[in-house]
Design a protein around this motif. Structure first.
Motif, PDB file in Angstrom:
ATOM      1  N   VAL A  54      11.306   5.106  -7.588  1.00 47.10           N
ATOM      2  CA  VAL A  54      10.079   4.902  -6.628  1.00 47.10           C
ATOM      3  C   VAL A  54       9.264   3.929  -7.078  1.00 47.10           C
ATOM      4  N   LEU A  55       8.984   3.048  -5.770  1.00 43.28           N
ATOM      5  CA  LEU A  55       8.060   2.090  -5.798  1.00 43.28           C
ATOM      6  C   LEU A  55       6.862   2.507  -4.945  1.00 43.28           C
ATOM      7  N   ARG A  56       5.710   2.442  -5.667  1.00 45.56           N
ATOM      8  CA  ARG A  56       4.615   3.121  -5.003  1.00 45.56           C
ATOM      9  C   ARG A  56       3.480   1.954  -4.796  1.00 45.56           C
ATOM     10  N   PHE A  57       3.101   1.722  -3.397  1.00 47.84           N
ATOM     11  CA  PHE A  57       2.149   0.643  -3.046  1.00 47.84           C
ATOM     12  C   PHE A  57       0.917   1.249  -2.838  1.00 47.84           C
ATOM     13  N   GLU A  58      -0.204   0.433  -2.558  1.00 45.13           N
ATOM     14  CA  GLU A  58      -1.591   0.986  -2.324  1.00 45.13           C
ATOM     15  C   GLU A  58      -1.732   0.973  -0.734  1.00 45.13           C
ATOM     16  N   THR A  59      -1.019   0.379   0.005  1.00 45.02           N
ATOM     17  CA  THR A  59      -0.977   0.409   1.594  1.00 45.02           C
ATOM     18  C   THR A  59       0.502   0.908   1.960  1.00 45.02           C
ATOM     19  N   ASP A  60       0.580   0.984   3.242  1.00 43.92           N
ATOM     20  CA  ASP A  60       1.675   1.499   3.949  1.00 43.92           C
ATOM     21  C   ASP A  60       2.721   0.368   4.161  1.00 43.92           C
ATOM     22  N   VAL A  61       4.034   0.897   3.733  1.00 45.48           N
ATOM     23  CA  VAL A  61       5.174  -0.252   3.979  1.00 45.48           C
ATOM     24  C   VAL A  61       5.867  -0.089   5.353  1.00 45.48           C
ATOM     25  N   ASP A  62       6.322  -1.169   5.794  1.00 43.86           N
ATOM     26  CA  ASP A  62       6.742  -1.238   7.028  1.00 43.86           C
ATOM     27  C   ASP A  62       8.264  -1.145   7.108  1.00 43.86           C
ATOM     28  N   PRO A  63       8.799  -0.018   7.233  1.00 45.79           N
ATOM     29  CA  PRO A  63      10.202   0.284   6.974  1.00 45.79           C
ATOM     30  C   PRO A  63      11.151  -0.960   7.705  1.00 45.79           C
ATOM     31  N   ARG A  64      10.937  -1.285   8.979  1.00 40.21           N
ATOM     32  CA  ARG A  64      11.686  -2.124   9.647  1.00 40.21           C
ATOM     33  C   ARG A  64      11.854  -3.555   8.887  1.00 40.21           C
ATOM     34  N   ARG A  65      10.926  -3.907   8.299  1.00 40.55           N
ATOM     35  CA  ARG A  65      11.098  -5.179   7.778  1.00 40.55           C
ATOM     36  C   ARG A  65      11.039  -5.180   6.262  1.00 40.55           C
ATOM     37  N   THR A  66      11.328  -3.836   5.684  1.00 44.12           N
ATOM     38  CA  THR A  66      11.976  -3.917   4.175  1.00 44.12           C
ATOM     39  C   THR A  66      13.057  -3.710   3.846  1.00 44.12           C
ATOM     40  N   LYS A  67      13.922  -4.541   3.314  1.00 43.62           N
ATOM     41  CA  LYS A  67      15.303  -4.942   3.198  1.00 43.62           C
ATOM     42  C   LYS A  67      15.894  -5.023   1.564  1.00 43.62           C
ATOM     43  N   LEU A  68      16.829  -4.232   1.476  1.00 42.01           N
ATOM     44  CA  LEU A  68      17.625  -4.513   0.090  1.00 42.01           C
ATOM     45  C   LEU A  68      18.944  -4.929   0.422  1.00 42.01           C
TER      46      LEU A  68
END
Length: 302
Positions: A54-68
């Motif tokens: 699990v990667l946990r950030f301090e602000t919200d992540v944009d799922p459409r522009r997050t890519k593996l």
């Protein structure tokens, strides 16, 4: 002294979940400080087969522009929800694997990462911090420093324990420098898996003074998946573990390449209350499947 045909050729029920290969690694929660300004340095994320990271950030992540990149067939579909990114590999990666991950925040900020593996630890959770509040920043940095100090200390202690003559001999055998050792060949076998195209040549050696035995596996990987050694066990017929020295010529083998795994066993490993007894060397490959069994009779040293 005999070689049993690799168990994967004859038994279908011995496949162990790939998560078993992570059992000896430490599952840790890690804090990583991100810079306030732009930064293109890809930070490593250490994963293990069938284990969620699990990667946990301090602000919200944009799922459409997050890519593996290239996750199909190697990972479950990456999960993004709120401030969290979840990665679940289908099987173990190697330390040579470098899979790019780009996480984009809702404000457009992008953070590059490299998904890989480490033999010592697995990231159960990684907290990504940008808030440079003094107390929080210092606590995260101190916690990370303590984790790294302990990992390096354990590695150093392991190196000290393996600073023996047997490990030095195993290193020479793994490099193919047989003439630089006191060993001479006693027997050898050639095993082929026509389905996968993998070829394993097994050599059994004894020292000229007959106080040590050695086993060398020369493996040619004919499978598209990398071949690597998960673990090896040396035991008696009563399931009692015995010590041995082991070295490999490399961490893993790509398709079409060949490498060696060498084992050196001191003659005292055969000793038992009722007299010298037979030993069994079991070799497991990266997916947990038992690759081969080599039975060593004490008459080797007579």
């Amino acid at each position: 002294m005999r070689l049993v045909v690799p168990c994967r050729f004859i038994l279908l029920g011995l496949l162990v979940a790939s998560a078993a290969s992570a059992k000896d690694r430490e599952f840790r929660v890690r804090n990583v400080i991100l810079p306030n300004g732009p930064d293109q340095r890809a930070r490593p994320i250490y994963v293990a087969g069938e284990v969620a990271t699990v990667l946990r950030f301090e602000t919200d992540v944009d799922p459409r522009r997050t890519k593996l990149e290239g996750w199909e067939g190697r990972f479950e579909p990456p999960g993004v929800a709120g401030r969290v990114v979840v990665l679940v590999p289908l099987y173990d990666l190697t330390s040579e694997d470098r899979i790019p991950l780009v996480v984009t925040m809702v404000d457009g900020t992008q953070w590059p990462f490299t998904v890989t593996a480490d033999n010592a630890s697995v990231d159960h959770q990684v907290n990504l911090l940008r808030d440079r509040d003094h107390d929080r920043y210092m606590r995260a940095s101190l916690a990370e420093a303590r984790v790294m100090e302990r990992i390096y200390r354990e590695k150093f202690e392991k190196l000290e324990q393996e600073d023996t003559i047997d490990h030095a001999l195993a290193s020479l055998l793994a490099k193919g420098a047989i003439k630089m050792t006191p060993f001479r060949e006693r027997k050898s076998w050639l095993l082929k898996d026509e389905g996968e195209g993998t070829e394993i040549q097994v050599f059994v050696y004894t020292s000229r003074s007959r106080d040590k035995a050695a086993v060398v596996l020369s493996v040619r990987n004919g499978n598209p998946e990398p071949w690597s050694l998960l673990e090896a066990r040396l035991r008696t017929s009563k399931e009692e573990r015995r010590p041995f020295a082991m070295r490999t010529s490399g961490a893993f083998l790509h398709e079409g390449t060949r490498g060696r795994v060498a084992f050196v066993i001191d003659g005292h490993a055969f000793d038992a209350a009722g007299g010298p007894e037979r030993l069994v060397l079991e070799i497991f490959r990266q997916d947990g499947l038992k690759e081969a069994i080599v039975e060593l009779d004490p008459s080797l040293l007579r």
